[in-house]
Design an enzyme around this catalytic site. Structure first.
Site, PDB file in Angstrom:
ATOM      1  N   ASP A 170       1.169  -1.278  -0.169  1.00 15.74           N
ATOM      2  CA  ASP A 170      -0.356   0.261  -0.165  1.00 15.74           C
ATOM      3  C   ASP A 170       0.729   1.721   0.128  1.00 15.74           C
ATOM      4  O   ASP A 170       1.804   1.359   1.104  1.00 15.74           O
ATOM      5  CB  ASP A 170      -0.621   0.163   1.227  1.00 15.74           C
ATOM      6  CG  ASP A 170      -2.440   0.837   0.762  1.00 15.74           C
ATOM      7  OD1 ASP A 170      -1.798   1.748  -0.076  1.00 15.74           O
ATOM      8  OD2 ASP A 170      -2.557   1.088   2.090  1.00 15.74           O
ATOM      9  N   ASP A 187      -2.394   2.581  -6.221  1.00 19.99           N
ATOM     10  CA  ASP A 187      -1.963   2.494  -5.366  1.00 19.99           C
ATOM     11  C   ASP A 187      -1.199   1.185  -4.145  1.00 19.99           C
ATOM     12  O   ASP A 187      -0.968   1.396  -3.149  1.00 19.99           O
ATOM     13  CB  ASP A 187      -2.311   3.678  -4.141  1.00 19.99           C
ATOM     14  CG  ASP A 187      -3.157   4.404  -3.918  1.00 19.99           C
ATOM     15  OD1 ASP A 187      -3.998   2.783  -3.868  1.00 19.99           O
ATOM     16  OD2 ASP A 187      -3.856   4.562  -2.763  1.00 19.99           O
ATOM     17  N   GLU A 188      -2.394   0.140  -4.344  1.00 20.66           N
ATOM     18  CA  GLU A 188      -2.675  -0.776  -3.661  1.00 20.66           C
ATOM     19  C   GLU A 188      -2.765  -2.173  -4.381  1.00 20.66           C
ATOM     20  O   GLU A 188      -3.451  -1.994  -5.611  1.00 20.66           O
ATOM     21  CB  GLU A 188      -3.039  -0.799  -2.585  1.00 20.66           C
ATOM     22  CG  GLU A 188      -4.342  -0.442  -2.796  1.00 20.66           C
ATOM     23  CD  GLU A 188      -5.715  -0.703  -1.166  1.00 20.66           C
ATOM     24  OE1 GLU A 188      -5.070  -1.489  -0.673  1.00 20.66           O
ATOM     25  OE2 GLU A 188      -6.873  -0.129  -1.043  1.00 20.66           O
TER      26      GLU A 188
END
Length: 367
Positions: A23, A117-118
């Site tokens: 993350d 983003d993860e």
């Protein structure tokens, strides 16, 4: 040893996995601080600063004041008077996200992106033959930092549920391992509101039933959980025991594309709202054309001036084949499903169940 739960609730042993949840830390805001030295160390919000704007992401300096994503900009500014608003640059974020994906791919082909983003990574058999998953995570985080200048946090465990919990445990710029021996005890003290997949409504229902922690859930029978929470009840029953056998799916595609806009002032008239839908429909259809993708389910999203959000959907037997058909279905939902006695502050449209040559992961397109 993890556990496989079949539809008939048969329990069989399966191979223990090594799963990492990566993350990125305050991704959008961190990119802006990286690219503009004047923003470093200052409270930054990515999003619109206008009266009806919404925070898309907040730096850790801003989070100290309680600023969070999805918060109205006026509220964020009230809580942090020195907050600096930056306009989103989604093309930049997508390019950096691809850089990060390429780093993941050096270690494993089994990558399940959740957003820009993860992502989950299955490193049980990693390409560099690193024996410990924690060392794989360290290597990935170090290379992300070297190549992008950005920090990532990681959670490492034997299943997806615990890996995601672990990545929150040492944020920002850290990592944490939950071993099979630690899993059940880690979960039993966790408030139900911290369980990923349990939202405010379900959390409130659990509290009303006397379920406040993972241990409270674990003390219930499978029949009790299913009676009160339907199909999700079995999932809650097993994760309260640290068991989650969902695979990391490299081919995972949400197959949905959507666009939405927040108005500078509340709208109530059907004709005005119908006009505001047009650029959203254009944006969604343009994406479908670019990706040669078609979908069968149209969903209208409406946020009223009291911040209540409703969605209304319609599925058709065959994929929507033209912009005109997408417009017709969208306008019908607006006309037949939305009460015009209420003021509207946000409108969105999405098309899901996408099929085609390049049905991309779910996107929320800025307008």
């Amino acid at each position: 040893m993890t556990i496989e739960i079949d539809d008939d609730q048969t329990v069989v042993p399966v191979r223990q996995r090594k799963i990492i949840h990566i993350d990125m830390d305050a991704f959008y805001a961190s990119v802006e601080q990286r690219d503009n030295p004047d923003l470093r160390g200052k409270p930054v919000a990515v999003g619109g600063s206008r009266e009806r704007g919404v925070v898309a992401a907040a730096s850790y300096e801003a989070r100290k004041f309680g600023v969070r994503s999805a918060m109205p900009s006026v509220t964020a500014k009230r809580q942090c008077p020195d907050l600096i608003f930056v306009k989103p640059r989604f093309e930049v974020y997508k390019a950096i996200s691809q850089q990060i994906r390429d780093i993941f791919a050096e270690h494993t082909p089994i990558i399940e992106p959740l957003s820009l983003d993860e992502a989950y990574l299955d490193v049980t058999d990693n390409l560099q033959r690193i024996p410990w998953a924690r060392d794989v995570a360290l290597a990935i985080r170090a290379k992300i930092k070297a190549e992008t200048g950005l920090n990532a946090s990681a959670g490492i465990s034997y299943n997806k549920f615990l890996a995601k919990l672990a990545s929150d445990h040492r944020k920002p710029n850290g990592q944490y391992v939950i071993t099979p021996e630690m899993g059940p005890a880690f979960v039993e003290t966790l408030p139900v509101s911290k369980f990923h997949g349990i939202g405010p409504a379900t959390g409130a229902k659990m509290n009303a039933l006397g379920l406040y922690t993972g241990l409270d859930m674990r003390n219930q029978s499978l029949a009790f959980m299913q009676a009160n929470f339907g199909k999700a009840g079995a999932y809650y029953y097993w994760i309260s025991r640290g068991v989650d056998n969902r695979e990391v799916r490299a081919d995972r595609i949400r197959k949905s594309v959507g666009a939405e806009t927040t108005f500078s002032s509340d709208l109530t008239e059907f004709q005005t709202l119908a006009a505001e839908l047009q650029p959203l429909i254009d944006k969604v259809w343009r994406h479908c054309e670019d990706k040669t993708a078609r979908g069968r389910t149209v969903t209208l999203k409406v946020k009223f001036n009291d911040f209540e959000i409703i969605t209304r959907s319609r599925s058709v037997p065959a994929a929507v084949s033209s912009r005109a058909e997408l417009e017709r279905l969208s306008i019908a939902l607006l006309q037949n499903e939305i009460p015009f006695s209420r003021s509207v502050r946000l409108l969105g449209i999405s098309l899901s169940s996408l099929q085609g040559d390049d049905a991309a992961p779910q996107l929320d397109l800025p307008i």
